[in-house]
Motif scaffolding. Sequence first.
Motif, PDB file in Angstrom:
ATOM      1  N   GLY A  16       0.943  -1.116   0.138  1.00 23.42           N
ATOM      2  CA  GLY A  16      -0.078   0.024  -0.021  1.00 23.42           C
ATOM      3  C   GLY A  16       0.780   1.225  -0.041  1.00 23.42           C
ATOM      4  O   GLY A  16       2.088   1.198   0.126  1.00 23.42           O
ATOM      5  N   SER A  17       0.066   2.446  -0.169  1.00 23.88           N
ATOM      6  CA  SER A  17       0.783   3.825   0.016  1.00 23.88           C
ATOM      7  C   SER A  17       0.346   4.523   1.248  1.00 23.88           C
ATOM      8  O   SER A  17      -1.037   4.526   1.756  1.00 23.88           O
ATOM      9  N   PHE A  66      10.029   5.748  -2.008  1.00 20.68           N
ATOM     10  CA  PHE A  66       9.539   6.675  -1.367  1.00 20.68           C
ATOM     11  C   PHE A  66      10.058   8.168  -2.004  1.00 20.68           C
ATOM     12  O   PHE A  66      11.179   8.163  -2.642  1.00 20.68           O
ATOM     13  N   SER A  67       9.273   9.134  -1.926  1.00 19.92           N
ATOM     14  CA  SER A  67       9.578  10.480  -2.603  1.00 19.92           C
ATOM     15  C   SER A  67       9.396  11.432  -1.424  1.00 19.92           C
ATOM     16  O   SER A  67       8.491  11.534  -0.802  1.00 19.92           O
ATOM     17  N   ILE A  68      10.393  12.257  -1.381  1.00 16.82           N
ATOM     18  CA  ILE A  68      10.157  13.421  -0.485  1.00 16.82           C
ATOM     19  C   ILE A  68      10.101  14.795  -1.117  1.00 16.82           C
ATOM     20  O   ILE A  68      10.578  14.967  -2.562  1.00 16.82           O
ATOM     21  N   LEU A  84       4.692  -0.233   0.128  1.00 16.69           N
ATOM     22  CA  LEU A  84       5.182  -0.482   1.777  1.00 16.69           C
ATOM     23  C   LEU A  84       5.436  -1.819   1.996  1.00 16.69           C
ATOM     24  O   LEU A  84       4.635  -2.701   1.572  1.00 16.69           O
ATOM     25  N   LYS A  85       6.171  -2.038   2.889  1.00 17.26           N
ATOM     26  CA  LYS A  85       6.852  -3.487   3.419  1.00 17.26           C
ATOM     27  C   LYS A  85       6.627  -3.336   4.825  1.00 17.26           C
ATOM     28  O   LYS A  85       6.662  -2.470   5.605  1.00 17.26           O
ATOM     29  N   PRO A  86       6.593  -4.623   5.272  1.00 16.31           N
ATOM     30  CA  PRO A  86       6.371  -4.615   6.985  1.00 16.31           C
ATOM     31  C   PRO A  86       7.490  -4.223   7.446  1.00 16.31           C
ATOM     32  O   PRO A  86       7.705  -3.466   8.777  1.00 16.31           O
ATOM     33  N   GLU A  87       8.851  -4.149   6.948  1.00 13.04           N
ATOM     34  CA  GLU A  87       9.959  -3.712   7.521  1.00 13.04           C
ATOM     35  C   GLU A  87      10.062  -2.095   7.521  1.00 13.04           C
ATOM     36  O   GLU A  87      11.025  -1.414   8.051  1.00 13.04           O
ATOM     37  N   ASP A  88       8.949  -1.486   6.845  1.00 10.68           N
ATOM     38  CA  ASP A  88       8.734   0.020   7.077  1.00 10.68           C
ATOM     39  C   ASP A  88       8.139   0.349   8.170  1.00 10.68           C
ATOM     40  O   ASP A  88       7.985   1.735   8.547  1.00 10.68           O
ATOM     41  N   THR A  89       7.706  -0.257   8.821  1.00 10.63           N
ATOM     42  CA  THR A  89       6.678  -0.212  10.193  1.00 10.63           C
ATOM     43  C   THR A  89       7.879   0.544  10.989  1.00 10.63           C
ATOM     44  O   THR A  89       8.936  -0.049  11.407  1.00 10.63           O
ATOM     45  N   VAL A 112       3.722   4.481  11.514  1.00 13.23           N
ATOM     46  CA  VAL A 112       3.371   3.951  10.400  1.00 13.23           C
ATOM     47  C   VAL A 112       3.391   2.336  10.362  1.00 13.23           C
ATOM     48  O   VAL A 112       4.612   1.758  11.005  1.00 13.23           O
ATOM     49  N   THR A 113       2.342   1.526  10.328  1.00 12.79           N
ATOM     50  CA  THR A 113       2.296   0.239  10.490  1.00 12.79           C
ATOM     51  C   THR A 113       2.023  -0.662   9.293  1.00 12.79           C
ATOM     52  O   THR A 113       0.897  -0.146   8.624  1.00 12.79           O
ATOM     53  N   VAL A 114       2.812  -1.429   8.846  1.00 14.33           N
ATOM     54  CA  VAL A 114       2.810  -2.279   7.832  1.00 14.33           C
ATOM     55  C   VAL A 114       2.439  -3.569   7.925  1.00 14.33           C
ATOM     56  O   VAL A 114       3.148  -4.182   8.310  1.00 14.33           O
ATOM     57  N   SER A 115       1.123  -3.989   7.879  1.00 21.93           N
ATOM     58  CA  SER A 115       0.799  -5.305   8.247  1.00 21.93           C
ATOM     59  C   SER A 115      -0.439  -5.716   7.499  1.00 21.93           C
ATOM     60  O   SER A 115      -1.196  -4.987   7.326  1.00 21.93           O
ATOM     61  N   ALA A 116      -0.420  -7.140   7.118  1.00 23.96           N
ATOM     62  CA  ALA A 116      -1.628  -7.926   6.782  1.00 23.96           C
ATOM     63  C   ALA A 116      -2.647  -8.060   7.653  1.00 23.96           C
ATOM     64  O   ALA A 116      -3.881  -8.391   7.377  1.00 23.96           O
TER      65      ALA A 116
END
Length: 116
Positions: A16-17, A66-68, A84-89, A112-116
């Motif tokens: 996701g984004s 990612f874009s800043i 996004l990946k889970p490791e981006d949490t 930010v939490t990335v999880s299914a």
Amino acid sequence: QAQFVESGGALVQPGGSLKLSCVTSENIFRNTMAWFRQAPGKQREFIAAITRAGSGNYADSVNGRFSIYRDTTTSTLYLQMNRLKPEDTAVYYCNYRAGTAWSDYWGQGTQVTVSA
């Protein structure tokens, strides 16, 4: 003292984004601005930076995803995060270059939490 108001964090599924925002004062915003993140049990790490002229650079872990970017009319810094990946949490923070180093001041950040 610098003030940062970070927002936009949420729970999102892998792939996701999200778009994060950071509002600060006009004086602070004249400097190079950056995003950092801190995952549980890990040190805070650099993610991306953007100069006053708009030149950006990224950590290898987020480059291409990612874009800043910055809006000088509202003194707002953004981080667009795609694929996004889970490791981006992590908790994401913004900061600015104070002379030759990043400022010692840190805001509350945004989770930010990335999880299914």
